[in-house]
Scaffold this motif. Structure first.
Motif, PDB file in Angstrom:
ATOM      1  N   ILE A 274      -8.045  -7.421  -3.081  1.00  0.00           N
ATOM      2  CA  ILE A 274      -7.113  -6.990  -2.055  1.00  0.00           C
ATOM      3  C   ILE A 274      -6.968  -8.107  -1.035  1.00  0.00           C
ATOM      4  CG2 ILE A 274      -6.570  -5.283  -0.277  1.00  0.00           C
ATOM      5  CD1 ILE A 274      -8.328  -3.301  -1.767  1.00  0.00           C
ATOM      6  N   ARG A 275      -5.746  -8.521  -0.772  1.00  0.00           N
ATOM      7  CA  ARG A 275      -5.488  -9.569   0.205  1.00  0.00           C
ATOM      8  C   ARG A 275      -5.134  -8.935   1.551  1.00  0.00           C
ATOM      9  NH1 ARG A 275      -2.312 -14.424  -2.441  1.00  0.00           N
ATOM     10  NH2 ARG A 275      -0.538 -12.988  -2.263  1.00  0.00           N
ATOM     11  N   THR A 276      -3.887  -9.012   1.975  1.00  0.00           N
ATOM     12  CA  THR A 276      -3.501  -8.448   3.257  1.00  0.00           C
ATOM     13  C   THR A 276      -3.254  -6.942   3.146  1.00  0.00           C
ATOM     14  OG1 THR A 276      -2.494 -10.533   3.968  1.00  0.00           O
ATOM     15  CG2 THR A 276      -1.813  -8.551   5.134  1.00  0.00           C
TER      16      THR A 276
ATOM     17  N   GLU B 174      -1.578  -5.804  -0.366  1.00  0.00           N
ATOM     18  CA  GLU B 174      -1.349  -6.792  -1.407  1.00  0.00           C
ATOM     19  C   GLU B 174      -2.551  -6.761  -2.336  1.00  0.00           C
ATOM     20  OE1 GLU B 174       1.065 -10.543   0.148  1.00  0.00           O
ATOM     21  OE2 GLU B 174      -0.776 -10.206   1.300  1.00  0.00           O
ATOM     22  N   MET B 175      -2.332  -6.416  -3.588  1.00  0.00           N
ATOM     23  CA  MET B 175      -3.435  -6.273  -4.520  1.00  0.00           C
ATOM     24  C   MET B 175      -3.146  -6.948  -5.848  1.00  0.00           C
ATOM     25  SD  MET B 175      -4.928  -2.411  -3.873  1.00  0.00           S
ATOM     26  CE  MET B 175      -3.395  -1.515  -4.114  1.00  0.00           C
ATOM     27  N   LYS B 176      -4.221  -7.411  -6.482  1.00  0.00           N
ATOM     28  CA  LYS B 176      -4.191  -7.912  -7.841  1.00  0.00           C
ATOM     29  C   LYS B 176      -5.051  -6.982  -8.678  1.00  0.00           C
ATOM     30  CE  LYS B 176      -4.293 -12.356  -8.638  1.00  0.00           C
ATOM     31  NZ  LYS B 176      -4.766 -13.764  -8.816  1.00  0.00           N
TER      32      LYS B 176
ATOM     33  N   GLY C 174      -5.692 -11.978 -14.730  1.00  0.00           N
ATOM     34  CA  GLY C 174      -4.473 -12.700 -15.057  1.00  0.00           C
ATOM     35  C   GLY C 174      -3.214 -12.132 -14.435  1.00  0.00           C
ATOM     36  N   GLY C 175      -3.342 -11.169 -13.550  1.00  0.00           N
ATOM     37  CA  GLY C 175      -2.200 -10.520 -12.951  1.00  0.00           C
ATOM     38  C   GLY C 175      -1.671 -11.236 -11.730  1.00  0.00           C
ATOM     39  N   ASN C 176      -0.646 -10.666 -11.133  1.00  0.00           N
ATOM     40  CA  ASN C 176      -0.018 -11.199  -9.935  1.00  0.00           C
ATOM     41  C   ASN C 176      -0.400 -10.380  -8.714  1.00  0.00           C
ATOM     42  OD1 ASN C 176       2.731 -11.454 -12.114  1.00  0.00           O
ATOM     43  ND2 ASN C 176       1.615 -13.237 -11.341  1.00  0.00           N
TER      44      ASN C 176
END
Length: 121
Positions: A31-33, A98-100, A104-106
């Motif tokens: 998890i980013r922002t 914002e999550m991956k 290999g995902g975005n």
């Protein structure tokens, strides 16, 4: 599947406080922002606050003095402490992250279903 669930909304008198929570669950690589946005009836959705994975924060000018965003990375949860609430704060509040989901995902934006906040005068 990944999910964002908000809680803590409700009815409060002007001048009161509420704390909103947003918990991410499911298979999540990172998890980013994370952030909070709101939309009042008849108005555009607007930014409330965001917080990076490292704890950096950004607030809308009109809310900076009254609202505080925080997060607990161990719990994959973001919070919004709202003080000195005004009737103008009445809106649906939405959590964003914002999550991956895999190596290999975005990085993509995910949204919760929203929680209602009503401030009475």
């Amino acid at each position: 599947q990944v999910q964002l669930v908000e809680s803590g909304g409700g009815l409060v008198q002007a001048g009161g406080s509420l704390r909103l929570s947003c918990a991410a669950s499911g298979s999540i690589f990172g998890i980013r922002t994370m952030g909070w946005y709101r939309q009042a009836p008849g108005k555009q959705r607007e930014l409330v606050a965001t917080i990076t994975s490292g704890g950096g924060t950004n607030y809308a000018d009109s809310m900076k003095d009254r609202f505080t965003i925080s997060r607990d990375n161990a719990k994959n949860t973001a919070y919004l402490q709202m003080n000195s609430l005004k009737p103008e704060d009445t809106a649906d509040y939405y959590c964003n992250a914002e999550m991956k989901l895999k190596w290999g995902g975005n990085w993509n934006d995910y949204w919760g279903q929203g929680t209602q906040v009503t401030v009475s005068s």
